[in-house]
Design an enzyme around this catalytic site. Structure first.
Site, PDB file in Angstrom:
ATOM      1  CG  ASN A   9      -1.767   1.170   1.555  1.00 50.47           C
ATOM      2  OD1 ASN A   9      -1.830   1.905   0.482  1.00 50.47           O
ATOM      3  ND2 ASN A   9      -2.154   1.438   2.663  1.00 50.47           N
ATOM      4  CE  LYS A  11       0.062   3.787   4.864  1.00 50.60           C
ATOM      5  NZ  LYS A  11      -0.173   3.481   6.371  1.00 50.60           N
ATOM      6  CG  HIS A  93      -5.736   2.036   5.110  1.00 50.90           C
ATOM      7  ND1 HIS A  93      -5.564   3.026   5.913  1.00 50.90           N
ATOM      8  CD2 HIS A  93      -4.852   0.954   4.878  1.00 50.90           C
ATOM      9  CE1 HIS A  93      -4.095   2.558   6.322  1.00 50.90           C
ATOM     10  NE2 HIS A  93      -3.731   1.564   5.603  1.00 50.90           N
ATOM     11  CD  GLU A  95      -3.023   5.364   6.695  1.00 48.90           C
ATOM     12  OE1 GLU A  95      -3.065   5.588   5.390  1.00 48.90           O
ATOM     13  OE2 GLU A  95      -2.090   4.871   7.446  1.00 48.90           O
ATOM     14  CD  GLU A 164      -3.762  -2.775   7.164  1.00 44.82           C
ATOM     15  OE1 GLU A 164      -2.827  -2.729   6.666  1.00 44.82           O
ATOM     16  OE2 GLU A 164      -4.447  -1.453   7.078  1.00 44.82           O
ATOM     17  N   GLY A 170       2.175   2.134  10.601  1.00 46.33           N
ATOM     18  CA  GLY A 170       3.231   3.131  10.662  1.00 46.33           C
ATOM     19  C   GLY A 170       3.797   3.604  12.028  1.00 46.33           C
ATOM     20  CB  SER A 208       4.909  -1.863  11.893  1.00 48.57           C
ATOM     21  OG  SER A 208       4.636  -0.533  12.289  1.00 48.57           O
TER      22      SER A 208
HETATM   23  C1  PEP Z   1      -0.986   0.390   5.703  1.00 49.78           C
HETATM   24  O1  PEP Z   1      -1.170   1.310   5.641  1.00 49.78           O
HETATM   25  O2  PEP Z   1      -1.749  -0.402   5.373  1.00 49.78           O
HETATM   26  C2  PEP Z   1       0.143  -0.452   6.780  1.00 49.78           C
HETATM   27  C3  PEP Z   1       0.197  -1.523   7.108  1.00 49.78           C
HETATM   28  O3  PEP Z   1       1.150   0.539   7.073  1.00 49.78           O
HETATM   29  P1  PEP Z   1       2.714   0.053   7.643  1.00 49.78           P
HETATM   30  O4  PEP Z   1       3.042  -1.183   7.144  1.00 49.78           O
HETATM   31  O5  PEP Z   1       3.423   1.267   7.314  1.00 49.78           O
HETATM   32  O6  PEP Z   1       2.499  -0.139   9.311  1.00 49.78           O
END
Ligand code: PEP
Length: 246
Positions: A9, A11, A93, A95, A164, A170, A208
């Site tokens: 992803n 972003k 997601h 966000e 998630e 992040g 992460s």
């Molecule tokens: C994401 O944005 O879906 C995500 C898992 O980000 P990160 O791997 O940076 O935590």
């Protein structure tokens, strides 16, 4: 046996030149045992599609509209994505839930719109830190999932689910393999009650994931790969995560 899936992803990151470099390095690093895909910002999708043509790497978008077409300024419909050969779209997601106030029902309607155009929705669910610390993790992810289950009915087996935890996205703070597996097993049981095909469905972990923790997460029985944010922006890291999903 479910084949693992690793989805990057990106972003709101990238540039035409940077994406070309990243994809060239990724193509050189493959193929992998796992299925691999990248989800890019809308303006880059046509470039990404062209670059990955004939390659084993799939691609997708990071959102789509719940509506078919019409007066929805700024939105992108699933019918438009499918014209370019889009395979996946991330919906729900955290966000988007947080910054665009997307409700569980809007997320489910987006998943339905994607499926109507033969695009596989990657439906994200996950609890905040406050929800985990107050013992609400199971209740929250089950509530988020149940709206999707009810909205999609018999089509539910066609989605990919991504667990998630919001506190892990992040932040560099990953769910332990045991914490993640517990939620994945819960989701699998919920899906099992809805479809005979729950055993074939992919449930990804995101939050992460890095080259040094991917293998232990992916070794869990109900973790079928990952949704990868930060680490998907560096070819060497993303390739290593993809390799860990063997
Ligand atoms: C994401 O944005 O879906 C995500 C898992 O980000 P990160 O791997 O940076 O935590």
């Amino acid at each position: 046996m479910r084949r693992k899936l690793v989805v990057g992803n990106w972003k709101m990151n990238g540039s035409r030149a940077g994406n070309a470099e990243l994809l060239a390095a990724l193509k050189a690093a493959g193929p992998w045992v796992a299925e691999v895909a990248v989800c890019a910002p809308f303006p880059y999708l046509a470039d990404v599609a062209l670059s990955l043509q004939g390659d084993g790497i799939g691609w997708g978008a990071q959102d789509c509209s719940a509506h078919e077409s019409g007066a929805f300024t700024g939105e992108v419909g699933a019918s438009m994505l499918t014209e370019f050969g889009c395979r996946y779209v991330i919906v729900g997601h955290s966000e988007r839930r947080a910054y665009h106030a997307e409700s569980d029902q809007v997320v489910a309607d987006k998943a339905k719109a994607a499926l109507a155009h033969r695009i596989t929705p990657i439906v994200c669910v996950g609890e905040t830190l406050a929800e985990r610390e107050s013992g609400q993790t199971d209740m929250v992810v089950k509530r988020q999932m149940s709206v999707v289950v009810h909205t999609l009915a018999h089509c539910i087996s066609q989605v990919v689910v991504a667990y998630e935890p919001v506190w892990a996205i992040g932040t560099g703070r990953t769910a332990s393999p045991e914490q993640a597996q517990a939620v994945h097993a819960l989701l699998r049981a919920q899906l099992n009650a809805a479809t005979a095909k729950a055993g074939e469905m992919k449930i990804l972990y995101g939050g992460s994931v890095k080259p040094d923790n991917a293998a232990t997460l992916f070794a869990q029985p109900d973790i079928d790969g990952g949704l990868i944010g930060g680490a998907s922006l560096k070819a060497a890291d993303f390739a290593a995560v993809c390799r860990a999903a063997a």
